[in-house]
Design a protein around this motif. Structure first.
Motif, PDB file in Angstrom:
ATOM      1  N   LEU A  96     -15.921   8.570  48.206  1.00  0.00           N
ATOM      2  CA  LEU A  96     -14.755   7.685  48.176  1.00  0.00           C
ATOM      3  C   LEU A  96     -13.634   8.221  49.056  1.00  0.00           C
ATOM      4  N   LEU A 106     -21.262   5.913  46.344  1.00  0.00           N
ATOM      5  CA  LEU A 106     -19.932   5.727  45.776  1.00  0.00           C
ATOM      6  C   LEU A 106     -19.525   6.959  44.955  1.00  0.00           C
ATOM      7  N   TYR A 134     -18.386  -2.981  42.648  1.00  0.00           N
ATOM      8  CA  TYR A 134     -18.927  -2.381  43.866  1.00  0.00           C
ATOM      9  C   TYR A 134     -20.327  -1.798  43.697  1.00  0.00           C
ATOM     10  N   ALA A 164     -14.616   3.378  42.148  1.00  0.00           N
ATOM     11  CA  ALA A 164     -14.597   2.624  43.407  1.00  0.00           C
ATOM     12  C   ALA A 164     -13.525   1.543  43.371  1.00  0.00           C
ATOM     13  N   ILE A 170     -14.630   7.503  52.605  1.00  0.00           N
ATOM     14  CA  ILE A 170     -14.492   6.062  52.870  1.00  0.00           C
ATOM     15  C   ILE A 170     -13.015   5.698  53.060  1.00  0.00           C
ATOM     16  N   LEU A 207     -16.515  -0.101  51.200  1.00  0.00           N
ATOM     17  CA  LEU A 207     -17.172   0.112  49.908  1.00  0.00           C
ATOM     18  C   LEU A 207     -18.415  -0.759  49.773  1.00  0.00           C
ATOM     19  N   SER A 214     -10.238   3.143  43.843  1.00  0.00           N
ATOM     20  CA  SER A 214     -10.016   3.528  45.242  1.00  0.00           C
ATOM     21  C   SER A 214      -9.563   2.333  46.077  1.00  0.00           C
ATOM     22  N   ASP A 222     -12.314  -2.349  51.137  1.00  0.00           N
ATOM     23  CA  ASP A 222     -13.295  -3.236  50.500  1.00  0.00           C
ATOM     24  C   ASP A 222     -14.549  -3.371  51.356  1.00  0.00           C
TER      25      ASP A 222
END
Length: 221
Positions: free
Chosen positions: A151, A146, A79, A120, A154, A140, A123, A137
């Motif tokens: 996170l 990040l 990521y 990431a 997100i 990210l 996560s 996905d």
């Protein structure tokens, strides 16, 4: 005299200019058609390797697309990798265009030195536990940060509703083991950079141009 010259210019240069612009437009259209024709008639890119045991990669992984897909795309991703962020929507579009015949599997391969990539990846694995892998996905890939706090944000916006379970998962040995399993699979494939993409047994290091041609050719076999 001045009036006569102006009248002449208006009468003749105007039509000439229009004809010139029209010819230029036709020329550009022809160039675009030729460019498209040439692109679609170029041979598909050559793979950088092959992996005969590719079916083992998708056997137990969460896939986007049918379980009996004729063509299976696997992407080893990081990521923090800019090229992965570029490749991700391209692969999704190819899968979406052939939704009944093509599947897409993500496997995590955070590179050494990308300090945010491992959390990431964890996560995404933990979001998958709550059925939100693909939403996480996408988020990210688009994320500006990040960092650990990012996170959590997100995850919430991706539809992860059980924050306590998500927190436990992020610290769990199960999530870490899943990540290590993905990386071990990458070692078997011979991943040396991300993204590494498999289309059935064909390996591509990076996102090659005209990957859609590779998929189309396999679908026609």
């Amino acid at each position: 005299m001045t009036t006569h010259v102006k009248s002449f210019a208006e009468r003749w240069l105007g039509p000439i200019t229009a004809v010139s612009l029209g010819a230029a437009a036709v020329g550009l259209t022809g160039m675009n058609v030729y460019s498209t024709y040439r692109r679609w008639n170029e041979p598909p890119p050559e793979p950088t390797g092959s992996f005969g045991e590719w079916r083992s990669l998708v056997a137990s992984a969460e896939r986007r697309g049918p379980a009996n897909a004729k063509v299976n795309i696997v992407m080893f991703t990081d990521y923090e990798c800019p090229a992965c962020r570029t490749a991700n929507p391209v692969l999704r579009r190819i899968q979406r265009n052939h939704a009944e015949q093509v599947s897409l599997t993500l496997m995590h391969y955070p590179l050494e030195g990308h300090l945010a990539a491992r959390p990431a990846a964890l996560s995404a694995i933990c979001a998958a536990e709550q059925g939100r892998l693909w939403q996480m996905d996408s988020a990210l890939v688009r994320a500006q940060s990040l960092a650990p706090r990012a996170l959590w944000s997100i995850a919430r916006t991706s539809g992860v509703v059980d924050s306590a379970a998500f927190a436990r998962c992020m610290e769990s040995t199960d999530a870490a083991a899943r990540l290590e399993s993905d990386m071990a699979q990458g070692g078997r494939v011979g991943v040396i950079a991300t993204p590494t993409i498999l289309v059935n047994d064909a390996i591509f290091t990076g996102l090659p141009p005209r990957l859609d041609r590779v998929v189309s050719a396999m679908l026609e076999r």
